[in-house]
Design an enzyme around this catalytic site. Structure first.
Site, PDB file in Angstrom:
ATOM      1  N   THR A 142       1.327  -1.019   0.168  1.00 31.01           N
ATOM      2  CA  THR A 142      -0.322   0.202  -0.232  1.00 31.01           C
ATOM      3  C   THR A 142       0.842   1.152  -0.018  1.00 31.01           C
ATOM      4  O   THR A 142       2.068   1.025   0.234  1.00 31.01           O
ATOM      5  CB  THR A 142      -1.062   0.191   1.095  1.00 31.01           C
ATOM      6  N   CYS A 175       5.636   1.831  -7.358  1.00 27.31           N
ATOM      7  CA  CYS A 175       6.324   0.507  -6.810  1.00 27.31           C
ATOM      8  C   CYS A 175       4.810  -0.350  -7.129  1.00 27.31           C
ATOM      9  O   CYS A 175       4.024  -0.493  -7.662  1.00 27.31           O
ATOM     10  CB  CYS A 175       5.326   1.216  -5.556  1.00 27.31           C
TER      11      CYS A 175
END
Length: 189
Positions: A12, A175
């Protein structure tokens, strides 16, 4: 965070930026189990205390919900005192045998303060009003710092929502545990 355990959920990016009299906390929607994306629209941003506090979490989902509940209890016990409620939560988190095992971090903000709470008992207020956690946190943090500096020097009219959205998008581009399904919550003081 080690992402090699296929039994745990990871991934996250949570970002908080405070500028002027506004604060936004944003999070992406991806939940990853090992090398598999399990969900793309998880909501990791939550409002507490009659919508006066925004929280965002990174880490194990069940652990984060346990912490949300604990924080909500502390906020009820200490209404309008976010710092005190977070310090009390961090004390419990550090001292309680069960809570110590929780794998999560939180960003918590109200109209006057933004805080990062870690499982080690740390309650940190970011120096420049920008905080980020999670697997893409450092990427979002770097982008946010650069965009805020550009706003200060060249583009004072750049909206805070744009800075947050662009910073999160940059993190999502780099990411693999972060996606572009961004949820933002804002408080204006």
């Amino acid at each position: 965070m080690d992402h090699t355990d296929d039994r745990k959920m990871y991934g996250t990016t949570i970002l908080s930026i405070r500028r002027g009299n506004s604060v936004i906390v944003a999070g992406d929607g991806q939940v990853t189990l090992g090398s598999t994306i399990m969900k793309t629209s998880a909501r990791k941003i939550k409002r507490l205390a009659s919508n006066t506090v925004i929280t965002g979490f990174a880490g194990a989902t069940a652990d984060a919900f346990t912490l949300f509940e604990r924080l909500e209890g502390k906020l009820e016990k200490h209404p309008g005192q976010l710092m005190r409620a977070c310090v009390e939560l961090a004390k419990d988190w550090r001292q309680d045998k069960y809570l110590r095992r929780l794998e999560a971090m939180m960003i918590v903000a109200d109209k006057s303060v933004s805080l990062v709470i870690s499982g080690g008992g740390d309650v940190l207020e970011p120096e420049n009003g920008i905080a980020a956690i999670g697997s893409g946190g450092n990427l979002a943090l770097a982008a946010a710092r650069a965009l805020c500096a550009a706003q200060d020097e060249f583009a004072p009219a750049m909206p805070l929502e744009y800075i947050v959205a662009k910073s999160m998008a940059i993190a999502a581009e780099i990411c693999i545990y972060t996606n572009n399904n961004i949820v933002m919550e804002k408080i204006e003081g």
